[in-house]
Design an enzyme around this catalytic site. Sequence first.
Site, PDB file in Angstrom:
ATOM      1  N   SER A 236      43.948  39.262  41.602  1.00  0.00           N
ATOM      2  CA  SER A 236      44.258  38.386  40.457  1.00  0.00           C
ATOM      3  C   SER A 236      44.405  39.437  39.433  1.00  0.00           C
ATOM      4  O   SER A 236      44.390  40.638  39.514  1.00  0.00           O
ATOM      5  CB  SER A 236      42.591  37.609  39.840  1.00  0.00           C
ATOM      6  OG  SER A 236      41.685  38.851  39.387  1.00  0.00           O
ATOM      7  N   LYS A 237      44.462  38.980  38.192  1.00  0.00           N
ATOM      8  CA  LYS A 237      45.181  39.696  36.975  1.00  0.00           C
ATOM      9  C   LYS A 237      44.398  41.139  36.795  1.00  0.00           C
ATOM     10  O   LYS A 237      44.694  42.022  36.401  1.00  0.00           O
ATOM     11  CB  LYS A 237      45.157  38.813  35.879  1.00  0.00           C
ATOM     12  CG  LYS A 237      46.364  38.005  35.413  1.00  0.00           C
ATOM     13  CD  LYS A 237      46.700  37.773  34.042  1.00  0.00           C
ATOM     14  CE  LYS A 237      47.889  37.301  33.842  1.00  0.00           C
ATOM     15  NZ  LYS A 237      48.721  36.733  34.518  1.00  0.00           N
ATOM     16  N   ARG A 238      42.961  40.821  37.125  1.00  0.00           N
ATOM     17  CA  ARG A 238      42.213  41.982  37.164  1.00  0.00           C
ATOM     18  C   ARG A 238      42.799  43.432  37.692  1.00  0.00           C
ATOM     19  O   ARG A 238      42.555  44.245  37.265  1.00  0.00           O
ATOM     20  CB  ARG A 238      40.781  41.565  37.378  1.00  0.00           C
ATOM     21  CG  ARG A 238      39.967  41.125  36.492  1.00  0.00           C
ATOM     22  CD  ARG A 238      38.382  40.904  36.805  1.00  0.00           C
ATOM     23  NE  ARG A 238      38.431  40.449  38.059  1.00  0.00           N
ATOM     24  CZ  ARG A 238      37.607  40.866  39.089  1.00  0.00           C
ATOM     25  NH1 ARG A 238      37.087  42.313  38.974  1.00  0.00           N
ATOM     26  NH2 ARG A 238      37.628  40.214  40.290  1.00  0.00           N
ATOM     27  N   HIS A 239      43.281  42.979  38.766  1.00  0.00           N
ATOM     28  CA  HIS A 239      43.877  44.379  39.676  1.00  0.00           C
ATOM     29  C   HIS A 239      45.236  44.604  39.273  1.00  0.00           C
ATOM     30  O   HIS A 239      45.767  45.277  39.938  1.00  0.00           O
ATOM     31  CB  HIS A 239      43.867  43.756  41.075  1.00  0.00           C
ATOM     32  CG  HIS A 239      42.623  43.097  41.448  1.00  0.00           C
ATOM     33  ND1 HIS A 239      42.328  41.963  41.727  1.00  0.00           N
ATOM     34  CD2 HIS A 239      41.345  43.683  41.576  1.00  0.00           C
ATOM     35  CE1 HIS A 239      41.025  41.723  42.270  1.00  0.00           C
ATOM     36  NE2 HIS A 239      40.458  42.971  41.940  1.00  0.00           N
TER      37      HIS A 239
END
Length: 500
Positions: free
Chosen positions: A258-261
């Site tokens: 996801s965006k966190r990565h």
Amino acid sequence: MTQNETPKPIRVRMAPSPTGFFHVGTARTALFNYLFAMHSGGKLVLRIEDTDLQRSNVEYEKVIYEGMAWLGLTVDEGPHQGGDFGPYRQSERFDIYQKHAENLIASGHAYRAYETPGELEAMKAAQAAAKQAPRYNGAHRDLSDEQRTAFEAENRNNVVRFRVPEGRASWQDIVRGNVTFQNVEIDDFVIMKSDGSPTYNFACVVDDALMQISHVVRGEDGVNNTPRQLLLYSALGFPIPLFAHLPFLLGRDRSKLSKRHGAVNVLDYRDKGILPDAMFNYLAQLGWNPGEGDTQEIFTRNELIEKFTLERVGKAAAIFDVEKLAHLNTEYLKAMPLDEFIELVKPQLPPFAVDDYAKTAIEAARERIRTNVIWEEVTNEKGKVEKIPTDFDTDFARAAAYFFTDDFFVEEQGAAKHLTEVARERLSQLRARLEALSEWTVEAIEGALRGLADDLGIKPAELIHPSRMAVSGRTVGPSIFHLLEILGRERVLGRLQRQF
Ligand code: GLU
């Protein structure tokens, strides 16, 4: 029907749904299909799976073409290229699905079911109350002609459901080995919706068969669909392709990507300065490796094509790590033809003419270039602060601007540390010795600096650091003697006496 053991000719496909941006996972699947096709002299087909007319969008379809073009993934057949097996957009093939659905009804493999949405809800609720998993209960499996006519007379909508036979569905997956599902786990699934559109599994099987796809190479999330698809192949009398399900792509913390990565949209990487070759190389190694003990990380496209086989795709989830991508990007920046590199970084630098001086300077500065990941702290839903990668910085403006302007950026801390009163005094002595040099070469400059250090009874480093600060404003950079040589006598003498 048995699996086709030696499928020929090799034809693979990528079948994205144009319902969002070009996801890193979609790009990896496209890339593996491309590498496999290129390696085996096969054909790659692009099929746009836009049966969900509400969610599909031509803008998203464009994004797919843009992402493929950026990565250099060319296809042999597709909506733009055409080909013998078109049309290549599922929305243009509804009559084909309709015809095959009718055939399945005629042969008894499928049937029309007339439940209303309310009846289906009630079925689900009853199953939930009885602690059973929700599934179609087969109520309209064996309607009599009278019952069907009665439902039609009520103007009820109908869907076409597949009559799942007894038994099991199994296949030899190229990546996962033998996979078996018991048919009792599968309910009579819908193949045509009431609006006349096909469901994914049905359209996919009809198309893979009619487009003569020999190998279905797709993400692991497809595994649960494969038993349904196998049953459909058998019922339709189509030869069954080989399957290879690529391992999941996860983030660094092993959770869903996801965006966190980092960005999950491939085109964001393009916009953030990642080179397509670096991305291509990085994606190729997400789930594939060249072989036991082979530690090579950087491959040309041709090397990847030559080495790529589906047998070397692993089962273990692949981790998407932006730090590794940044590292590869650095390597590609260093290895690019110099002219191309200059074109790439020119906009970041003060205006300059591409002459020998500029070329030598940029080449020297490039050796120290690095793509850094920019991390930002955010508070997640659980109130915890975590770091997420938001951008990349290749920092070339700072690494090289001083070659082209005297008005360069100065690292303040470094200047305070290295340009002390004592150091400035020494720099003016160094300046005098450099001014007196009869030739401006690395050897002569080095001799002058070391000679002065000896005479002053100090370490050469005590002259090197202040010199570097004075001429470049930086604490790091190319070797100092090389740097002074490139900058040239005039710039060096000017900067050594300059007050910051
Ligand atoms: N349209 C499907 C997807 O985007 C394709 C899956 C497949 O390759 O069969 O997930």
